[in-house]
Design an enzyme around this catalytic site. Structure first.
Site, PDB file in Angstrom:
ATOM      1  N   ASP A 101       0.880  -1.149   0.000  1.00 22.01           N
ATOM      2  CA  ASP A 101       0.000   0.000   0.000  1.00 22.01           C
ATOM      3  C   ASP A 101       0.932   1.218   0.000  1.00 22.01           C
ATOM      4  OD1 ASP A 101      -2.401   1.554   0.559  1.00 22.01           O
ATOM      5  OD2 ASP A 101      -1.439   1.891   2.502  1.00 22.01           O
ATOM      6  N   GLU A 109       0.180  31.004   8.631  1.00 23.67           N
ATOM      7  CA  GLU A 109      -0.716  29.839   8.743  1.00 23.67           C
ATOM      8  C   GLU A 109      -1.054  29.495  10.190  1.00 23.67           C
ATOM      9  OE1 GLU A 109      -2.214  27.848   6.565  1.00 23.67           O
ATOM     10  OE2 GLU A 109      -0.945  27.409   4.843  1.00 23.67           O
ATOM     11  N   ARG A 110      -0.421  30.202  11.100  1.00 22.74           N
ATOM     12  CA  ARG A 110      -0.599  29.852  12.506  1.00 22.74           C
ATOM     13  C   ARG A 110      -2.086  29.803  12.852  1.00 22.74           C
ATOM     14  NH1 ARG A 110       3.172  31.861  17.383  1.00 22.74           N
ATOM     15  NH2 ARG A 110       3.314  29.773  18.186  1.00 22.74           N
ATOM     16  N   SER A 146      -4.130  27.685  11.654  1.00 27.82           N
ATOM     17  CA  SER A 146      -4.829  26.879  10.661  1.00 27.82           C
ATOM     18  C   SER A 146      -4.511  25.398  10.915  1.00 27.82           C
ATOM     19  CB  SER A 146      -4.356  27.275   9.261  1.00 27.82           C
ATOM     20  OG  SER A 146      -4.706  26.289   8.342  1.00 27.82           O
ATOM     21  N   GLY A 179      -6.064  29.595   0.081  1.00 25.45           N
ATOM     22  CA  GLY A 179      -4.919  29.937   0.906  1.00 25.45           C
ATOM     23  C   GLY A 179      -5.269  30.872   2.038  1.00 25.45           C
ATOM     24  N   VAL A 180      -4.282  31.633   2.492  1.00 33.84           N
ATOM     25  CA  VAL A 180      -4.500  32.583   3.584  1.00 33.84           C
ATOM     26  C   VAL A 180      -3.866  33.929   3.262  1.00 33.84           C
ATOM     27  CG1 VAL A 180      -4.610  30.810   5.396  1.00 33.84           C
ATOM     28  CG2 VAL A 180      -2.404  31.860   4.832  1.00 33.84           C
ATOM     29  N   ALA A 190      -2.419  37.269   5.587  1.00 35.87           N
ATOM     30  CA  ALA A 190      -2.173  37.666   6.972  1.00 35.87           C
ATOM     31  C   ALA A 190      -1.189  38.812   7.031  1.00 35.87           C
ATOM     32  CB  ALA A 190      -1.632  36.472   7.755  1.00 35.87           C
ATOM     33  N   GLY A 245      -0.703  30.907  -0.830  1.00 38.12           N
ATOM     34  CA  GLY A 245      -1.806  30.222  -1.488  1.00 38.12           C
ATOM     35  C   GLY A 245      -1.379  29.425  -2.692  1.00 38.12           C
ATOM     36  N   ASP A 299      -6.258  -1.428   5.724  1.00 38.65           N
ATOM     37  CA  ASP A 299      -6.090  -2.380   4.643  1.00 38.65           C
ATOM     38  C   ASP A 299      -6.535  -3.786   5.038  1.00 38.65           C
ATOM     39  OD1 ASP A 299      -4.980  -0.328   3.128  1.00 38.65           O
ATOM     40  OD2 ASP A 299      -2.988  -0.688   3.953  1.00 38.65           O
TER      41      ASP A 299
END
Lengths: 692, 86
Positions: free
Chosen positions: A378, A412-413, A415, A447-448, A450, A460, A581
């Site tokens: 896998d 991104e803090r 998120s 995206g973001v 800030a 983004g 699996d």
């Protein structure tokens, strides 16, 4: 406090009256009867040792007096009778006990054959000694009777020792668990027996101490030596929130741990249980051997009678040689080696596996693993780590990778997007200081946006870039390659200008390539199976050198792919995680569940790998091959001992060497018998040398 | 001789009995036969290398002490039992 291993009562070590040390571990008992019961096998082995020594002391003069004529004939026989009788009825008493049990259970056993053969020799010799006129030929067989019993006793003793050595690995595993734990009860630290820890209890583990049961770290940081459970040679770092396994050694720091699994549920108990239960899940090869063994005793008794009677009445070799033919056949015929051939090799093989974090659930799996021709992996979580991480950073202006990551992580803090996690992890790895953004706006699916340290930061995807009409023709070639490799791109725009691009992808596990190369060297077809898109799948497969890929397979279709491969005539091993699996693992000829960690018991699959290391797949297959080869060697030896020597004992050599050959055959028979089981078990012990 | 019909209540338990020195599978069959005679026994398996007998039984129909007695009747001495959760 210690636990009485027999009745389970708790005994105070300091005041305990009954204690015993067995193989380096001291046990405490509530009463004499519990101790006697516990020590039963130890007492037994001591008795056996004495019987062997006494048997040998008496047998040596018997043999000397039989072949070197030191005493006048008439006295000689009386002396031999006096020396042999205690062997026959005192040190050999166990064979009569065994015969009695065999009669009660209405089935033959080895003891009854030994008793029958040696009693025949003893009775004949006794008659010759006291009533020499009754028989025409007056030599006695006290030497044969005593030598047979002594040799068989030696064989039993050696068998006991070698069996003990073979099962030592399992015992060693059990002994990993410490006896005591420091539990915090009502705010105070108390020392209690490990058996009394309950789920949810908090306990302390100091540096140098063993973790008593499985748990989760609630305070502290340390490195832990897990080699005894997983086979990892390098200590593993553990801090708050990490799982620790009972039996592993805390190397450096003080830990406070909350118990999650106790008693029979601990990883250690589960591993021991798996190794033990592998012994009772019978391999097809063993079923046959057992069936043969079951018919052995009655069959051999018949052969013994028939050969003795035919030599006497048809072959005319005289009463004494006919009798010796009977004795030889009965003595040689224990199917013990046949019965031990498989379990002995299996035990050593599976224990060896367990020491390396490879749990093989039974002999049947071992036999299948050996025959595997195709290994299906896998992708996500098996070949790859399963979580995206930052793979490349392209710096467009002079911002530099560290600042790019710092700004992206800060933006991104808060998120919880998996991509944000990847960037955050990268920031942590580069030990960057991430700050809180003063403004934050998420643009769903894109995206973001800030404000970080006074700068306007946009992070983004391509869609977002298209929206803000940013042009990045300069780096198009470079990032185009990333996309071809199936990587996800994030663009970082600082104050309106493109600062950099971050490429994120699921990365390969450390030893994936080595494992696959090795499997190919073993001429296996290596196949990858994934629900991921074609592009990502192809790029991973290329890196690993896997030629056959099934991409965009829905979880419920994985089973069908395995079936398809089986229809192509392949014997399929499926490697995946035991939970997601599970159906494919069950469908495959052999399922290999990887990275179970502490959830050893929950896993589907005939082979469970504790570690995440893919090289263990190779080791598991190699170990299976080696163990099955040992089983076959053992069966070969057992067959030689039991199958080939019976016709010889029954007189196959008489036409060539004359009836005189029966002067040696009983000894040979007893010797072969004594060493057959030992040969098989010792041969199995050679598997100990297996190195992954 | 007609075999008594095996009852079933659906309950399952496993007991592991340590037996002193099982020399070979032939001896082990004696244990198997003797224990199987009891009511409520699902399966008896022996591990010669471990000197252990694994018995799957129905705790509503038979208890561990009668299983132990049955083993002792064969001449083997059982000396330690561990009950395992299924």
């Amino acid at each position: 406090m210690a636990k009485d291993p027999v009745c389970g009562m708790y005994v105070d070590e300091k005041t305990a009256e009954f204690k015993a040390t067995v193989r380096g571990t001291t046990y405490y008992f509530c009463s004499h009867s519990c101790m006697a019961e516990f020590l039963a096998p130890e007492v037994e082995i001591r008795k056996l040792k004495i019987a062997v020594a006494m048997g040998a002391i008496l047998t040596v003069p018997i043999i000397i007096l039989t072949y070197v004529h030191l005493l006048p004939n008439i006295i000689n026989n009386y002396v031999l009778f006096a020396l042999d009788t205690p062997i026959q009825f005192y040190f050999g008493l166990r064979f009569y006990h065994g015969t009695y049990d065999a009669i009660r259970n209405r089935m033959g056993n080895m003891d009854s054959l030994i008793a029958l053969g040696t009693t025949a020799a003893w009775v004949y010799s006794t008659v010759v000694t006291f009533f020499p006129s009754l028989v025409s030929f007056n030599s006695v067989f006290f030497d044969a009777a005593s030598a047979i019993i002594t040799l068989i006793l030696i064989g039993r003793y050696l068998e006991h020792i070698s069996k003990g050595r073979a099962s030592e690995a399992v015992r060693k595993l059990m002994d990993l668990q410490p006896k005591l734990a420091h539990v915090i009860r009502d705010g105070k630290e108390v020392e209690i027996p490990v058996e009394q820890i309950e789920v949810g209890d908090a306990f302390l583990v100091r540096p140098g101490e063993k973790v008593p049961v499985d748990g989760v770290v609630t305070e502290g940081h340390t490195s832990i030596d897990q080699s005894m459970i997983t086979g990892e040679s390098i200590p593993v770092e553990k801090s708050v929130g990490n799982e620790v396994i009972g039996g592993t050694i805390n190397k450096t720091g003080l830990l406070k741990v909350k118990a999650t699994k106790v008693g029979q549920d601990t990883t250690l108990s589960q591993i021991v249980k798996l190794v033990e239960e592998a012994q009772i899940g019978k391999a097809p090869i063993q079923k046959l051997a057992d069936r043969v063994a079951a018919y052995f005793v009655p069959l051999v008794t018949v052969v013994a009678f028939v050969s003795a009677l035919s030599w006497y009445f048809i072959g005319n070799i005289g009463l004494q040689f006919s009798l010796l033919a009977f004795v030889s056949v009965t003595v040689i015929a224990c199917p013990c080696a046949l019965g031990l051939a498989t379990p002995a090799a299996l035990l050593v093989g599976t224990s060896k596996g367990a020491q390396n974090g490879i749990l093989i659930k039974g002999g049947d799996y071992l036999e299948t693993a050996r025959k595997v021709t195709a290994v299906v992996f896998d992708k996500t979580g098996t070949l790859t780590i399963g979580k995206p991480s930052v793979t490349d950073i392209v710096s467009v202006d002079e911002t530099g990778p560290d600042t790019i990551i710092m700004l992206a992580a800060s933006a991104e803090r808060g998120s919880e997007h998996p991509l944000a996690e990847a960037i955050e992890k990268e920031a942590l790895a580069r030990s960057l200081v991430v700050v809180d953004p003063s403004e934050f706006e998420a643009i769903p699916g894109k995206g973001v946006k800030a404000k970080v340290q006074g700068k306007t930061v946009v992070l983004g995807n391509r869609k977002l870039m298209a929206e803000i009409a940013l042009d990045f023709a300069e780096i198009e070639r470079q990032i185009g390659k990333f996309e071809k490799d199936g990587k996800t791109l994030m663009f970082l725009v600082v104050d309106g200008g493109l600062a950099g691009v971050i490429a994120v992808a699921d990365t390969l596990k450390e030893h994936a390539k080595e494992a696959i190369d090795e499997l190919k060297k073993m001429r296996m077809d290596v196949i990858m199976l994934t629900g991921d898109n074609e592009r990502t799948a192809k790029s991973i497969a290329e890196k690993l050198g896997i030629e056959r890929v099934f991409a965009e397979v829905l979880p419920q279709q994985k089973e069908a792919v395995v079936e398809k491969l089986q229809n192509e005539g392949k014997i399929v091993a499926m490697v995946g995680d035991g939970v997601n699996d599970a159906p494919a693992l069950a469908k495959a000829n052999i399922g290999i569940a990887i990275g179970s960690g502490t959830d050893v018991a929950k896993e589907t699959g005939g082979i469970v790998l504790v570690k995440e290391d893919l090289r263990d797949v190779v080791t598991a297959i190699k170990l299976s091959k080696r163990t099955v080869r040992k089983i076959k060697q053992n069966l070969f030896w057992a067959f030689i001992y039991n199958g080939v020597l019976i016709p010889i004992a029954a007189g196959a050599l008489v036409p060539f060497f004359g009836a005189q050959v029966y002067n040696v055959l009983p000894f040979l028979a007893a010797g072969a018998m004594a060493f057959s089981s030992v040969t098989v078990v010792s041969n199995s012990l050679l598997l100990e040398r297996f190195k992954p | 001789m007609e075999k008594p019909k095996k009852e079933k209540t659906g309950e399952k338990a496993r007991i592991v009995v340590s037996v002193k020195e099982i020399n070979c599978t032939v001896c082990a069959t004696a244990i198997q036969k003797q224990v199987m005679k009891l009511n409520g026994i699902d399966d008896v398996k022996t591990a010669v290398m471990l000197n252990k007998v694994f018995i799957d039984y129905d705790p509503k129909l038979v208890d561990s002490s009668s299983i132990r007695k049955a083993i002792d009747r064969t001449g083997f001495k059982s000396y330690m039992t561990i009950e395992k959760k299924q």
